[in-house]
Write a protein that holds these residues in place. Structure first.
Motif, mmCIF file in Angstrom:
data_model
loop_
_atom_site.group_PDB
_atom_site.id
_atom_site.type_symbol
_atom_site.label_atom_id
_atom_site.label_comp_id
_atom_site.label_asym_id
_atom_site.label_seq_id
_atom_site.Cartn_x
_atom_site.Cartn_y
_atom_site.Cartn_z
ATOM 1 N N LEU A 67 3.754 5.734 -5.609
ATOM 2 C CA LEU A 67 3.574 5.769 -7.067
ATOM 3 C C LEU A 67 2.481 6.764 -7.454
ATOM 4 C CD1 LEU A 67 4.346 4.749 -9.818
ATOM 5 C CD2 LEU A 67 2.979 2.692 -9.429
ATOM 6 N N SER A 68 1.464 6.879 -6.611
ATOM 7 C CA SER A 68 0.410 7.871 -6.861
ATOM 8 C C SER A 68 0.968 9.282 -6.766
ATOM 9 C CB SER A 68 -0.732 7.687 -5.848
ATOM 10 O OG SER A 68 -1.361 6.435 -6.015
ATOM 11 N N ASN A 69 1.852 9.485 -5.771
ATOM 12 C CA ASN A 69 2.488 10.801 -5.645
ATOM 13 C C ASN A 69 3.301 11.131 -6.899
ATOM 14 O OD1 ASN A 69 1.422 11.111 -3.088
ATOM 15 N ND2 ASN A 69 3.268 10.375 -2.043
ATOM 16 N N SER A 113 0.829 -1.203 0.000
ATOM 17 C CA SER A 113 0.000 0.000 0.000
ATOM 18 C C SER A 113 0.867 1.259 0.000
ATOM 19 C CB SER A 113 -0.910 -0.002 1.236
ATOM 20 O OG SER A 113 -1.696 1.168 1.286
ATOM 21 N N ALA A 114 1.972 1.213 0.758
ATOM 22 C CA ALA A 114 2.881 2.370 0.793
ATOM 23 C C ALA A 114 3.503 2.612 -0.577
ATOM 24 C CB ALA A 114 3.973 2.134 1.837
ATOM 25 N N ILE A 164 9.964 0.464 -2.679
ATOM 26 C CA ILE A 164 10.104 -0.796 -3.417
ATOM 27 C C ILE A 164 11.171 -1.669 -2.769
ATOM 28 C CG2 ILE A 164 10.777 -1.829 -5.622
ATOM 29 C CD1 ILE A 164 9.583 0.605 -7.020
ATOM 30 N N VAL A 165 12.284 -1.058 -2.345
ATOM 31 C CA VAL A 165 13.356 -1.812 -1.693
ATOM 32 C C VAL A 165 12.860 -2.405 -0.375
ATOM 33 C CG1 VAL A 165 15.609 -1.636 -0.580
ATOM 34 C CG2 VAL A 165 15.225 -0.525 -2.793
ATOM 35 N N SER A 166 12.118 -1.633 0.400
ATOM 36 C CA SER A 166 11.570 -2.137 1.669
ATOM 37 C C SER A 166 10.643 -3.320 1.426
ATOM 38 C CB SER A 166 10.821 -1.019 2.401
ATOM 39 O OG SER A 166 11.687 0.028 2.770
ATOM 40 N N LEU A 167 9.808 -3.208 0.404
ATOM 41 C CA LEU A 167 8.899 -4.299 0.058
ATOM 42 C C LEU A 167 9.685 -5.519 -0.389
ATOM 43 C CD1 LEU A 167 6.104 -5.477 -0.555
ATOM 44 C CD2 LEU A 167 6.172 -4.285 -2.772
#
Length: 380
Positions: free
Chosen positions: A34-36, A28-29, A54-57
Motif C-alpha cells: 500500500l505504501s508503494n 506488514s507486506a 490482501i488475498v494472501s492475508l
C-alpha cells in the motif's frame, strides 16, 4: 471469567496461531504494498501486488479463524482483542481503500495505525504469557486427538445457591450420561478437567463419540430455538395491536411454540435412538430419556447456558507419497461443530420453557423459579 490456566492456554494459542499463519508478516507486506501504491497511485503493478497481498492475508486469516472457537472469540471481546483475530483485517483494508480511492496515502496511514495497535497488543499478550510462565501458571494442554466439552452455567440459573447448583449438576450429569449411552451403548465416567468462576464453567473429559453427540444436539437445539424465537417475536408484536389484545392470538402462538418444540424433540430423539447401539426394551426407555434431555437442553440454553468444545489435532500420518493424510472423520466433525456453537443474545424477558423434571421426578418448582436471564460471554 476464564481461570488462569485456561487464560494461559488461550494466550499460547493466539501467539502460536499468529506465528504459524504469518498474520503479522502478511499484514506488514500488505502495508508495504500500500505504501508503494501511495507513492505511485497509477502504477498497475503496485495495484496488482496489493490485491495479491490482501488475498494472501485473507486466506491466512480464514485458516486461523477456523482454529478459534466462538467461545474463544467471545473471551477475546473481554480482552479487547477480537478485531485482531476475527478474520476481518483483509476486509478492513478493502474498506479503507474504498473510502479513499484517490488518496491511497490516507489508507496507508490508517492501516499503519492499525498495524501498530495490533503489534502492541501482541507484545502485551506475549508479556502476560511470559509473566504467567514465571509465576508457574501453565496451560492444560489436551493430548493429540483428545477433546473435552464445557458447560457454562450463569449464576441466575441457580441464584448463587449451593443446593440449586448441585441440582443443576445432577441434571447436567444425567444429560451427559444420556448422550454417552446413545453414542457408545453405556454411561462412561465423566472426568472433571477444570472449573472456572464466576459464572461456573465446567470442562469435562469424555470420549469423542459422546462429545460429538452433545455437539450435534446443541446445534439442533440452537436451530430449534431460532424457530421458537421467530414465533415469540410475532407474539410480542401482536401485543401492540389493540384489536389483538384479547389474548386469543397469544394463545394460538403459545400453542404453536409448544407444538413446534414437541415435534422437533420427538424427531431428534427418534434420530438419536435409531442410531444408538442399544436395543430391545431399553431403546424405548432411552427414547424417553432422550426426549427429557433435549427439552432440558433447550430450556437451559434459553436461560443462558452455553456449551463449548475444545479439541487437539490428532497426529498427522502420511501416505505412501509422504503427503499428509486427511484428519480422521471424527476430528473433522468436531472441528466443524466448534464453529457452529454460536449462542444468540438473550433478552430480559421471562423464560417460556419449563425445565422438565427427569423421568420419575416431579419436583420442578425449584428449577423453574423466575430469574432474569443474560447470555454470559465466556470449543478422532
Amino acid at each position: 471469567m476464564m481461570n488462569a490456566s485456561r487464560l494461559r492456554g488461550l494466550l499460547d494459542h493466539l501467539i502460536e496461531l499468529n506465528s504459524r499463519h504469518r498474520i503479522a508478516k502478511l499484514l506488514s507486506a500488505a502495508h508495504g504494498q500500500l505504501s508503494n501504491l501511495a507513492g505511485e497511485p497509477s502504477n498497475a503493478s503496485h495495484q496488482q501486488a496489493l490485491v495479491a497481498s490482501i488475498v494472501s492475508l485473507e486466506n491466512a486469516e480464514s485458516e486461523m479463524l477456523s482454529e478459534l472457537t466462538p467461545a474463544q472469540l467471545d473471551f477475546l471481546d473481554e480482552l479487547d482483542g477480537h478485531t485482531y483475530f476475527d478474520g476481518s483485517i483483509a476486509d478492513f483494508i478493502r474498506e479503507i481503500l474504498s473510502e479513499n480511492p484517490a488518496t491511497p496515502s490516507v489508507a496507508r496511514d490508517k492501516l499503519g495505525e492499525f498495524q501498530t495497535e495490533r503489534n502492541t497488543y501482541l507484545e502485551n499478550i506475549t508479556k502476560l504469557r511470559d509473566s504467567m510462565e514465571q509465576l508457574g501458571i501453565v496451560s492444560e494442554p489436551l493430548e493429540e486427538g483428545q477433546a473435552e466439552v464445557g458447560f457454562l452455567i450463569p449464576r441466575e440459573v441457580f441464584e448463587s445457591e449451593l443446593n440449586k447448583l448441585i441440582a443443576e449438576l445432577r441434571i447436567l450429569r444425567r444429560m451427559v450420561r444420556a448422550f454417552s449411552e446413545a453414542s457408545t451403548g453405556g454411561a462412561e465416567e465423566i472426568e472433571v478437567r477444570s472449573i472456572s468462576t464466576s459464572d461456573p464453567l465446567f470442562f469435562f473429559g469424555l470420549g469423542v463419540p459422546t462429545i460429538i453427540a452433545i455437539g450435534k444436539a446443541t446445534t439442533w437445539a440452537l436451530s430449534t430455538w431460532k424457530q421458537v424465537e421467530e414465533i415469540r417475536k410475532i407474539r410480542a408484536e401482536t401485543e401492540h395491536v389493540n384489536a389483538l389484545k384479547d389474548g386469543e392470538v397469544a394463545k394460538i402462538l403459545d400453542a404453536k411454540i409448544t407444538e413446534t418444540i414437541e415435534a422437533e424433540v420427538k424427531k431428534e430423539a427418534d434420530r438419536i435412538a435409531k442410531a444408538s447401539p442399544t436395543d430391545g426394551a431399553r431403546k424405548n426407555e432411552q427414547r424417553t430419556d432422550l426426549e427429557w434431555t433435549l427439552k432440558s437442553l433447550l430450556a437451559h440454553i434459553e436461560r443462558g447456558v452455553t456449551i463449548d468444545i475444545r479439541l487437539a489435532k490428532p497426529s498427522m500420518e502420511v501416505n505412501e507419497e509422504g503427503e499428509p493424510r486427511e484428519p480422521p472423520e471424527a476430528y473433522q466433525t468436531l472441528q466443524k461443530l466448534t464453529t457452529e456453537l454460536i449462542f444468540p443474545p438473550i433478552g430480559e424477558s421471562e423464560p417460556i420453557l419449563q425445565i422438565p423434571a427427569p423421568p420419575g421426578d416431579d419436583n420442578t418448582s425449584s428449577r423453574n423459579a423466575s430469574t432474569r436471564r443474560r447470555r454470559p460471554t465466556a470449543k478422532e
